[in-house]
Write a protein that holds these residues in place. Structure first.
Motif, PDB file in Angstrom:
ATOM      1  N   ASP A   6       0.814  -1.201   0.000  1.00 12.52           N
ATOM      2  CA  ASP A   6       0.000   0.000   0.000  1.00 12.52           C
ATOM      3  C   ASP A   6       0.847   1.249   0.000  1.00 12.52           C
ATOM      4  O   ASP A   6       1.947   1.282   0.522  1.00 12.52           O
ATOM      5  CB  ASP A   6      -0.899   0.043   1.251  1.00 12.52           C
ATOM      6  CG  ASP A   6      -1.717  -1.217   1.371  1.00 12.52           C
ATOM      7  OD1 ASP A   6      -2.150  -1.725   0.326  1.00 12.52           O
ATOM      8  OD2 ASP A   6      -1.907  -1.693   2.501  1.00 12.52           O
ATOM      9  N   VAL A  14      -2.514   6.466  -4.607  1.00 12.36           N
ATOM     10  CA  VAL A  14      -3.035   5.201  -4.128  1.00 12.36           C
ATOM     11  C   VAL A  14      -2.739   4.134  -5.167  1.00 12.36           C
ATOM     12  O   VAL A  14      -2.880   4.377  -6.359  1.00 12.36           O
ATOM     13  CB  VAL A  14      -4.554   5.314  -3.872  1.00 12.36           C
ATOM     14  CG1 VAL A  14      -5.147   3.952  -3.559  1.00 12.36           C
ATOM     15  CG2 VAL A  14      -4.827   6.283  -2.741  1.00 12.36           C
ATOM     16  N   ARG A  17      -6.182  -0.063  -7.859  1.00  9.17           N
ATOM     17  CA  ARG A  17      -7.067  -1.099  -7.321  1.00  9.17           C
ATOM     18  C   ARG A  17      -8.090  -1.555  -8.357  1.00  9.17           C
ATOM     19  O   ARG A  17      -9.107  -2.131  -8.009  1.00  9.17           O
ATOM     20  CB  ARG A  17      -7.798  -0.577  -6.068  1.00  9.17           C
ATOM     21  CG  ARG A  17      -6.873  -0.116  -4.937  1.00  9.17           C
ATOM     22  CD  ARG A  17      -5.821  -1.116  -4.593  1.00  9.17           C
ATOM     23  NE  ARG A  17      -5.189  -0.822  -3.315  1.00  9.17           N
ATOM     24  CZ  ARG A  17      -4.003  -1.255  -2.964  1.00  9.17           C
ATOM     25  NH1 ARG A  17      -3.293  -1.981  -3.805  1.00  9.17           N
ATOM     26  NH2 ARG A  17      -3.498  -0.969  -1.775  1.00  9.17           N
ATOM     27  N   LEU A 210     -17.845   2.745  -1.676  1.00  5.43           N
ATOM     28  CA  LEU A 210     -17.008   2.614  -2.869  1.00  5.43           C
ATOM     29  C   LEU A 210     -17.865   2.470  -4.115  1.00  5.43           C
ATOM     30  O   LEU A 210     -17.606   3.106  -5.156  1.00  5.43           O
ATOM     31  CB  LEU A 210     -16.085   1.405  -2.735  1.00  5.43           C
ATOM     32  CG  LEU A 210     -14.974   1.466  -1.685  1.00  5.43           C
ATOM     33  CD1 LEU A 210     -14.177   0.165  -1.711  1.00  5.43           C
ATOM     34  CD2 LEU A 210     -14.048   2.650  -1.910  1.00  5.43           C
ATOM     35  N   ARG A 215     -15.435   4.233  -6.741  1.00  5.08           N
ATOM     36  CA  ARG A 215     -14.040   4.212  -6.314  1.00  5.08           C
ATOM     37  C   ARG A 215     -13.559   2.769  -6.182  1.00  5.08           C
ATOM     38  O   ARG A 215     -14.339   1.824  -6.007  1.00  5.08           O
ATOM     39  CB  ARG A 215     -13.885   4.924  -4.966  1.00  5.08           C
ATOM     40  CG  ARG A 215     -14.360   6.375  -4.979  1.00  5.08           C
ATOM     41  CD  ARG A 215     -13.350   7.287  -5.636  1.00  5.08           C
ATOM     42  NE  ARG A 215     -12.168   7.440  -4.804  1.00  5.08           N
ATOM     43  CZ  ARG A 215     -12.078   8.327  -3.799  1.00  5.08           C
ATOM     44  NH1 ARG A 215     -13.102   9.111  -3.507  1.00  5.08           N
ATOM     45  NH2 ARG A 215     -10.954   8.434  -3.109  1.00  5.08           N
ATOM     46  N   ALA A 217     -10.724   0.619  -3.876  1.00  8.99           N
ATOM     47  CA  ALA A 217      -9.801   0.642  -2.737  1.00  8.99           C
ATOM     48  C   ALA A 217      -9.876  -0.702  -2.037  1.00  8.99           C
ATOM     49  O   ALA A 217     -10.910  -1.375  -2.058  1.00  8.99           O
ATOM     50  CB  ALA A 217     -10.148   1.769  -1.768  1.00  8.99           C
ATOM     51  N   GLU A 222      -7.219   4.250   2.378  1.00  2.33           N
ATOM     52  CA  GLU A 222      -6.986   4.723   1.021  1.00  2.33           C
ATOM     53  C   GLU A 222      -8.028   5.742   0.565  1.00  2.33           C
ATOM     54  O   GLU A 222      -7.828   6.415  -0.455  1.00  2.33           O
ATOM     55  CB  GLU A 222      -6.969   3.534   0.049  1.00  2.33           C
ATOM     56  CG  GLU A 222      -5.822   2.569   0.296  1.00  2.33           C
ATOM     57  CD  GLU A 222      -5.939   1.301  -0.535  1.00  2.33           C
ATOM     58  OE1 GLU A 222      -6.912   1.187  -1.313  1.00  2.33           O
ATOM     59  OE2 GLU A 222      -5.072   0.427  -0.405  1.00  2.33           O
ATOM     60  N   VAL A 223      -9.130   5.843   1.292  1.00  2.00           N
ATOM     61  CA  VAL A 223     -10.206   6.756   0.893  1.00  2.00           C
ATOM     62  C   VAL A 223     -10.641   7.618   2.077  1.00  2.00           C
ATOM     63  O   VAL A 223     -11.816   7.644   2.457  1.00  2.00           O
ATOM     64  CB  VAL A 223     -11.408   5.979   0.319  1.00  2.00           C
ATOM     65  CG1 VAL A 223     -11.087   5.443  -1.065  1.00  2.00           C
ATOM     66  CG2 VAL A 223     -11.829   4.829   1.245  1.00  2.00           C
TER      67      VAL A 223
END
Length: 457
Positions: A6, A14, A17, A210, A215, A217, A222-223
């Motif tokens: 990570d 990031v 993913r 997400l 998104r 992740a 990460e968010v």
């Protein structure tokens, strides 16, 4: 290949993913240079003696005869044949180590290994571990979590709460708890009887958010921008406001509290309240050693995220046999909190036989200190959370640096030596402050690492 590590530096990109994570499991094997690798999830590190012996038998029959414990208290088998998956699954299923084929990689649960054995915590976490594991496996949505997503169940002492989990539950008095998400500096009180509800709601809310925002992740950290929206109301658990991922407590919603101190001491080796604790060098032992460990147990073993094991109820008289088998049983050893990635020859990405080099240094080192981790490449697989000494193979040597693993910030304290410790041409030590051009001894390399461990609190 193993999953990409990570991003840890604030503001860093990031990792991509968009693909499914490649984290290995008991059914999805990873192809390594030394054969296939299987990772068996052990929720809470809880193993019966029968299960432990079954793992040793599988290592002998299907692999290279060794077993590895991981930084999440799981077990890896290496040197497996690529076509052994069905037999391995049958062996694990027969002893309850494979309760779900669809969810086996998401059963990543760590728990305080001394819970219920001493007076330092508020609860014996085994009931929460088993309830969470069972409900994860029974929830179709949970199969969408990454194989890296981590749950931590802390009995209140702060040990596993420091492991940078995605969802952390910290036990309080009377069955209450505090819920922390990602790296949030605050926590939300959870009433008695709702602890596992809160954990599952947070994990499901993460996946829902997400999806709603388009998104990708694997981890909550990460968010951070999604957390306030993600946790507003915690889907499935009405009445619990969300947790912000920001240091400004005055802006926090009503009902949240500052995060209590984390980083409590994990079990030292030797005699501990209610049993014994032992360490494993780099977490790897042979099947005969593993059977000695199982023979010393009183029905149950608790694998720790620090590559050790706690044996509840085991009497002190069993320590000599464990020490003779090669387990660490004396506190204060340089091997305490010392870890290393697989390195050569098991990993093609590595540029050094880091375990051999690390062992030579540790064997002549004195004292312990900060966690120290040897890595064969920039991926730093298996490194500790928090502050640690980073010993990185560069291809021209090793760079020794004290690192804040949660932020990626280097402390500036580096130790630079050039050393040839093995016959492998890349097994030598360097860094960027003072270059020593002549070959140095194992003692000098050990001193470079020891200095970094003891001079930074």
């Amino acid at each position: 290949m193993p999953p990409t590590p990570d991003a840890t530096v604030p503001g860093a990109a990031v990792p991509d993913r968009g693909r499914a994570d490649a984290c290995p499991g008991a059914l999805r094997l990873h192809t390594a240079d030394d054969g296939a690798l299987a990772r068996v999830r052990i929720p809470g590190g809880l193993l019966t003696v029968r299960q432990a012996l079954a793992l040793a038998d599988a290592a002998d029959a299907l692999g290279d005869g060794d077993l590895e414990t991981t930084s999440r208290g799981n077990v890896q088998l290496r040197g497996l044949a690529s076509d052994c998956g069905r037999e391995l699954a049958d062996r694990l299923r027969a002893v309850g180590l494979l309760p779900s084929e669809t969810h086996e990689r998401v059963r990543n649960i760590v728990a305080s290994p001394l819970a219920g054995l001493d007076r330092a915590g508020f609860a014996d976490m085994r009931a929460w571990v088993r309830e969470l594991d069972g409900r994860l496996c029974a929830s179709a949505w949970a199969a969408g979590l990454s194989g890296k997503f981590l749950f931590a169940l802390d009995d209140g002492r702060g040990d596993v709460a420091a492991l940078d989990a995605d969802v952390t539950l910290i036990a309080g008095p009377g069955g209450t708890a505090l819920l922390r998400l990602g790296r949030a500096p605050v926590a939300r009180p959870v009433p008695a009887g709702r602890a596992v509800d809160a954990v599952l709601a947070a994990a499901r809310g993460f996946l829902d958010a997400l999806r709603a925002h388009g998104r990708k992740a694997w981890h909550l950290r990460e968010v951070p921008d999604l957390l306030p929206d993600l946790l507003a109301g915690l889907p499935g658990l009405p009445g619990l406001p969300g947790l912000p991922d920001a240091p400004d407590l005055p802006d926090a919603p009503a009902g949240v509290v500052p995060l209590p101190p984390v980083g409590g001491a994990h079990p030292e080796v030797g005699v501990v309240p209610g049993g014994l604790s032992v360490g494993m060098r780099f977490g790897r032992v042979g099947s005969d050693q593993w059977r000695t460990l199982a023979d010393a147990a009183e029905g149950e073993l608790r694998l720790t995220p620090w590559r050790g094991a706690v044996l509840p109820g085991a009497p002190p008289g069993r320590l000599p046999a464990l020490a003779a088998a090669g387990f660490r049983t004396e506190p204060g050893s340089p091997w305490a909190r010392a870890t290393a990635c697989t390195g050569l020859p098991g990993c093609a990405r590595s540029v050094a036989d880091v375990r051999a080099d690390a062992a030579r240094a540790l064997d002549v080192m004195s004292g312990a200190g900060l966690p120290v981790h040897w890595s064969g490449c920039e991926r730093r697989c298996g490194h500790p959370a928090g502050r640690w000494v980073d010993v990185l193979a560069t291809g021209q040597g090793y760079r020794v640096t004290v690192t804040d693993g949660t932020s990626g910030v280097k402390s500036g304290e580096t130790s630079d030596v050039t050393s040839h410790l093995t016959t492998h041409p890349t097994s030598h030590l360097t860094s960027g402050v003072t270059n020593v051009t002549n070959d140095v001894t194992n003692e000098e390399m050990a001193e470079a690492v020891a200095e970094a461990r003891r001079t930074t609190k």
